[in-house]
Write a protein that holds these residues in place. Structure first.
Motif, PDB file in Angstrom:
ATOM      1  N   LYS A   1       0.837  -1.204   0.000  1.00  0.00           N
ATOM      2  CA  LYS A   1       0.000   0.000   0.000  1.00  0.00           C
ATOM      3  C   LYS A   1       0.870   1.253   0.000  1.00  0.00           C
ATOM      4  CE  LYS A   1      -4.126  -0.633   2.493  1.00  0.00           C
ATOM      5  NZ  LYS A   1      -4.792  -0.758   3.801  1.00  0.00           N
ATOM      6  N   PHE A   2       1.951   1.230   0.782  1.00  0.00           N
ATOM      7  CA  PHE A   2       2.846   2.378   0.851  1.00  0.00           C
ATOM      8  C   PHE A   2       3.525   2.601  -0.493  1.00  0.00           C
ATOM      9  CE2 PHE A   2       6.991   4.311   1.540  1.00  0.00           C
ATOM     10  CZ  PHE A   2       6.650   5.421   2.293  1.00  0.00           C
ATOM     11  N   ASN A   3       4.042   1.531  -1.079  1.00  0.00           N
ATOM     12  CA  ASN A   3       4.717   1.655  -2.375  1.00  0.00           C
ATOM     13  C   ASN A   3       3.759   2.105  -3.469  1.00  0.00           C
ATOM     14  OD1 ASN A   3       7.237   0.971  -1.413  1.00  0.00           O
ATOM     15  ND2 ASN A   3       6.930  -1.220  -1.779  1.00  0.00           N
ATOM     16  N   LYS A   4       2.529   1.657  -3.410  1.00  0.00           N
ATOM     17  CA  LYS A   4       1.539   2.061  -4.409  1.00  0.00           C
ATOM     18  C   LYS A   4       1.224   3.548  -4.273  1.00  0.00           C
ATOM     19  CE  LYS A   4      -3.084   0.882  -6.003  1.00  0.00           C
ATOM     20  NZ  LYS A   4      -4.278   0.063  -5.739  1.00  0.00           N
ATOM     21  N   LYS A   5       1.134   4.015  -3.033  1.00  0.00           N
ATOM     22  CA  LYS A   5       0.773   5.408  -2.782  1.00  0.00           C
ATOM     23  C   LYS A   5       1.944   6.365  -2.987  1.00  0.00           C
ATOM     24  CE  LYS A   5      -1.704   8.132   0.672  1.00  0.00           C
ATOM     25  NZ  LYS A   5      -2.346   8.100   2.000  1.00  0.00           N
ATOM     26  N   TYR A   6       3.120   5.980  -2.484  1.00  0.00           N
ATOM     27  CA  TYR A   6       4.269   6.880  -2.507  1.00  0.00           C
ATOM     28  C   TYR A   6       5.411   6.403  -3.400  1.00  0.00           C
ATOM     29  CZ  TYR A   6       1.958   8.830   1.560  1.00  0.00           C
ATOM     30  OH  TYR A   6       1.039   9.409   2.418  1.00  0.00           O
ATOM     31  N   GLY A   7       5.237   5.322  -4.123  1.00  0.00           N
ATOM     32  CA  GLY A   7       6.302   4.766  -4.956  1.00  0.00           C
ATOM     33  C   GLY A   7       6.744   5.712  -6.065  1.00  0.00           C
ATOM     34  N   LYS A   8       5.841   6.483  -6.598  1.00  0.00           N
ATOM     35  CA  LYS A   8       6.169   7.416  -7.663  1.00  0.00           C
ATOM     36  C   LYS A   8       7.059   8.545  -7.154  1.00  0.00           C
ATOM     37  CE  LYS A   8       1.794   6.492  -9.919  1.00  0.00           C
ATOM     38  NZ  LYS A   8       0.473   7.004 -10.255  1.00  0.00           N
ATOM     39  N   LEU A   9       6.884   8.933  -5.910  1.00  0.00           N
ATOM     40  CA  LEU A   9       7.688  10.006  -5.346  1.00  0.00           C
ATOM     41  C   LEU A   9       9.134   9.586  -5.105  1.00  0.00           C
ATOM     42  CD1 LEU A   9       5.156  11.415  -2.723  1.00  0.00           C
ATOM     43  CD2 LEU A   9       5.694  12.350  -4.970  1.00  0.00           C
TER      44      LEU A   9
END
Length: 69
Positions: free
Chosen positions: A58-66
């Motif tokens: 969930k964290f990587n999906k939400k903030y992975g682009k950053l």
């Protein structure tokens, strides 16, 4: 100090459900506990650390682009 104000202090054995007994002092005549350091999973090393909610995904999906920049 006043007489009769303080409770009576006993040396007792606190007994766990697993059978482990620990000697300690208390004002209670006996203590029975459900779990102790001898049988608790955290202290015995039998604790399983799992990612049950998929928090990392969930964290990587939400903030992975950053973090990719």
């Amino acid at each position: 100090m006043k007489e009769g104000v303080h409770p009576e202090y006993h040396k007792i054995n606190a007994v766990c459900a697993c059978g482990n007994a620990v000697e300690l002092g208390s004002i209670l005549p006996e203590i029975k506990v459900e779990i102790c350091s001898a049988c608790h999973p955290f202290f015995t090393g039998k604790q399983k650390l799992i990612d049950s909610a998929g928090r990392i995904d969930k964290f990587n999906k939400k903030y992975g682009k950053l973090t990719a920049k």
